[in-house]
Scaffold this active site. Sequence first.
Site, PDB file in Angstrom:
ATOM      1  N   ASN A 128     -12.290   5.565  -7.200  1.00 50.05           N
ATOM      2  CA  ASN A 128     -11.787   5.500  -5.744  1.00 50.05           C
ATOM      3  C   ASN A 128     -11.085   6.853  -5.204  1.00 50.05           C
ATOM      4  OD1 ASN A 128      -9.027   5.268  -4.900  1.00 50.05           O
ATOM      5  ND2 ASN A 128      -9.064   4.144  -7.098  1.00 50.05           N
ATOM      6  N   CYS A 142      -0.453   9.892  -7.856  1.00 48.10           N
ATOM      7  CA  CYS A 142      -1.110   9.700  -7.516  1.00 48.10           C
ATOM      8  C   CYS A 142      -2.514  10.369  -8.397  1.00 48.10           C
ATOM      9  CB  CYS A 142      -1.157   9.380  -6.284  1.00 48.10           C
ATOM     10  SG  CYS A 142      -2.344   9.362  -5.502  1.00 48.10           S
ATOM     11  N   ASN A 191       5.743   0.691  -2.385  1.00 45.51           N
ATOM     12  CA  ASN A 191       5.632   1.780  -2.852  1.00 45.51           C
ATOM     13  C   ASN A 191       5.634   2.876  -1.562  1.00 45.51           C
ATOM     14  OD1 ASN A 191       2.955   3.412  -3.444  1.00 45.51           O
ATOM     15  ND2 ASN A 191       2.993   2.248  -5.566  1.00 45.51           N
ATOM     16  N   LYS A 243       1.171  -1.411  -0.394  1.00 47.12           N
ATOM     17  CA  LYS A 243       0.265   0.035   0.085  1.00 47.12           C
ATOM     18  C   LYS A 243       0.785   1.327  -0.178  1.00 47.12           C
ATOM     19  CE  LYS A 243      -4.103   2.237   2.661  1.00 47.12           C
ATOM     20  NZ  LYS A 243      -4.822   2.582   1.285  1.00 47.12           N
TER      21      LYS A 243
END
Length: 310
Positions: A71, A136, A102, A47
């Site tokens: 999401n 992201c 990550n 994660k």
Amino acid sequence: MADSRLKTTLCGIELDNPVIPTSGTFGYGWEFAELYDINMLGTFSFKGTTIQERFGNPTPRIAETTSGIVNSIGLQNPGVDKVISEELPKLKKCFNKKVMANVSGFCLDDYVRAIEKLDKSERSDMIGWFEVNISCPNISCGGMSIGTDPKASYETIKAVREITKKPIIAKLTPNVTDIVPIAKACEEGGADGLSLINCLFGMRIDLKTKKPVIANKMGGYSGPATFPIALRLVYQCYDAVKIPIVGIGGVASADNVIEMMLAGATAVGVGAMNLVDPFICKKIIEDLPAAMDKYHIDNLSGIIGGAHNG
């Protein structure tokens, strides 16, 4: 015993097979180890981890679509110190392979500090690769704001390259006009590999309230519908760089894995489908030998980039 025909090598580290659950869809691994032996995986990307603990974005954060999900989790995680002291010890009990770490941030220093902590920790031996998330879509600064700019991408990768000897894999966004300059900038900055793609942008509107479903209005769109887009971007980057690629986006079957590798992927990430079927990676790995026989493939490493021939 692992089928040797499935082996591949990612940045100098051999994998029993190319299947990698992607960051944000597999927790810190031990949660899935309660369902099956996760040592059958090639590896997995844990994660997205930041220097400080993050609660994440306001709820609701998830909206379903016909062939995927939107999401806006916002990198919810316990922070790098707790990952080192709590999450990795749990993982150590059930996973005996190298894991992909990550790491996300809001500025260059965030990435450097988080990777430095992981690299110098007593759990460093568990980490095979650092996957640097410069893509992201669900944070207001850092993340994708870095990954859409070749110069910022280069500087971020160069900075983390200088503090670790472990392989650096840059995770790229598809939300750009042309991904190739970003990929090249990361390679020039010292990246050993690329992960692509991260989520597209998407949204849903609640017809009853007449308002966006997600509190942040828009979020990262992933799922089977993104596969052709991801495949195209892997294909383009394979022609542009000399470093290996982890192909990610809409992968849902053994056939999809083979297609990604033909486009140029050395390994293949499985993301949103882990949220639909927690056994999907296990099923794909078990299905790969029969799929290889069907398409007359002797070994997977031999087909990497095969669609570029002729």
